[in-house]
Design a protein around this motif. Sequence first.
Motif, PDB file in Angstrom:
ATOM      1  N   HIS A   1       0.874  -1.173   0.000  1.00  0.00           N
ATOM      2  CA  HIS A   1       0.000   0.000   0.000  1.00  0.00           C
ATOM      3  C   HIS A   1       0.907   1.217   0.000  1.00  0.00           C
ATOM      4  O   HIS A   1       2.125   1.082   0.045  1.00  0.00           O
ATOM      5  CB  HIS A   1      -0.980  -0.022   1.173  1.00  0.00           C
TER       6      HIS A   1
ATOM      7  N   HIS B   1       1.208   3.871   2.149  1.00  0.00           N
ATOM      8  CA  HIS B   1       1.603   4.617   3.364  1.00  0.00           C
ATOM      9  C   HIS B   1       3.113   4.870   3.365  1.00  0.00           C
ATOM     10  O   HIS B   1       3.893   3.994   2.978  1.00  0.00           O
ATOM     11  CB  HIS B   1       1.206   3.840   4.624  1.00  0.00           C
TER      12      HIS B   1
ATOM     13  N   ASP C   1       5.464   4.865   5.551  1.00  0.00           N
ATOM     14  CA  ASP C   1       6.411   3.964   6.241  1.00  0.00           C
ATOM     15  C   ASP C   1       6.695   2.696   5.429  1.00  0.00           C
ATOM     16  O   ASP C   1       7.590   1.923   5.773  1.00  0.00           O
ATOM     17  CB  ASP C   1       5.947   3.628   7.668  1.00  0.00           C
ATOM     18  N   HIS C   2       5.961   2.504   4.337  1.00  0.00           N
ATOM     19  CA  HIS C   2       6.219   1.381   3.425  1.00  0.00           C
ATOM     20  C   HIS C   2       6.810   1.848   2.098  1.00  0.00           C
ATOM     21  O   HIS C   2       7.372   1.056   1.356  1.00  0.00           O
ATOM     22  CB  HIS C   2       4.922   0.596   3.145  1.00  0.00           C
TER      23      HIS C   2
ATOM     24  N   HIS D   1      -7.367  -1.828   5.515  1.00  0.00           N
ATOM     25  CA  HIS D   1      -6.402  -0.890   6.118  1.00  0.00           C
ATOM     26  C   HIS D   1      -6.337   0.356   5.237  1.00  0.00           C
ATOM     27  O   HIS D   1      -6.395   1.484   5.725  1.00  0.00           O
ATOM     28  CB  HIS D   1      -5.039  -1.576   6.229  1.00  0.00           C
TER      29      HIS D   1
HETATM   30 FE   FE2 Z   1      -0.039   1.263   6.683  1.00  0.00          FE
END
Ligand code: FE2
Length: 198
Positions: A56, A58, A60-61, A118
């Motif tokens: 996904h 986000h 932090d990824h 999520h």
């Molecule tokens: Fe996430």
Amino acid sequence: MIFEQILVGLMQNFCYIIGDEGSKDAAVVDPGWETGKILEVAKRHDLNIKAIFLTHAHPDHANGVKAIADAANAIVYIHEKELNEIKKREINKIKTIKDNDEISIGRIKVKVIHTPGHTPGSVCYLLNNKIITGDTLFVESIGRVDLPGGDARIMAESLKKLKKLDDRIKVYPGHDYGSKPNSTIGYEKKHNYHMRGN
Ligand SMILES: [Fe+2]
């Protein structure tokens, strides 16, 4: 197959490297932080990074996606619902994916399973006996559904999809939030409150 789970950053994120030993083609999954460390692991195995798979969008990824894509001239794969968030990162080569797509890395076949909840474009990547679950499924817990784009009811449907997988499939989550860094579908059906029942 070469398969490495790499702990990166200060939020217990897991990045993964999938490599085909024959062709030396590789994919990096969720390069959120510490791109130098990720490239180092690829180099140690003599791998050429051809693709970056995002579970996904986000940060932090995805923070390290441009650094790795530029360094390796790799294609970034993201679910079509989160394309706009990744476009902002000025990536040269992006491919959108959807449920049931299959991507080849050398001789390794990777199947996309769309698991929204999520975020709307969250996906899991299934390869051989392993599944990389991003922030959908953690060891003994699941990803947050209270952030923008999150939806508890849709998440429950996605978890039903994962419950149908073979119990022996190994689960590799997007964060190190459980009592161990990885588990199996069978373990989660026993020990994860959200994966109990049918
Ligand atoms: Fe996430």
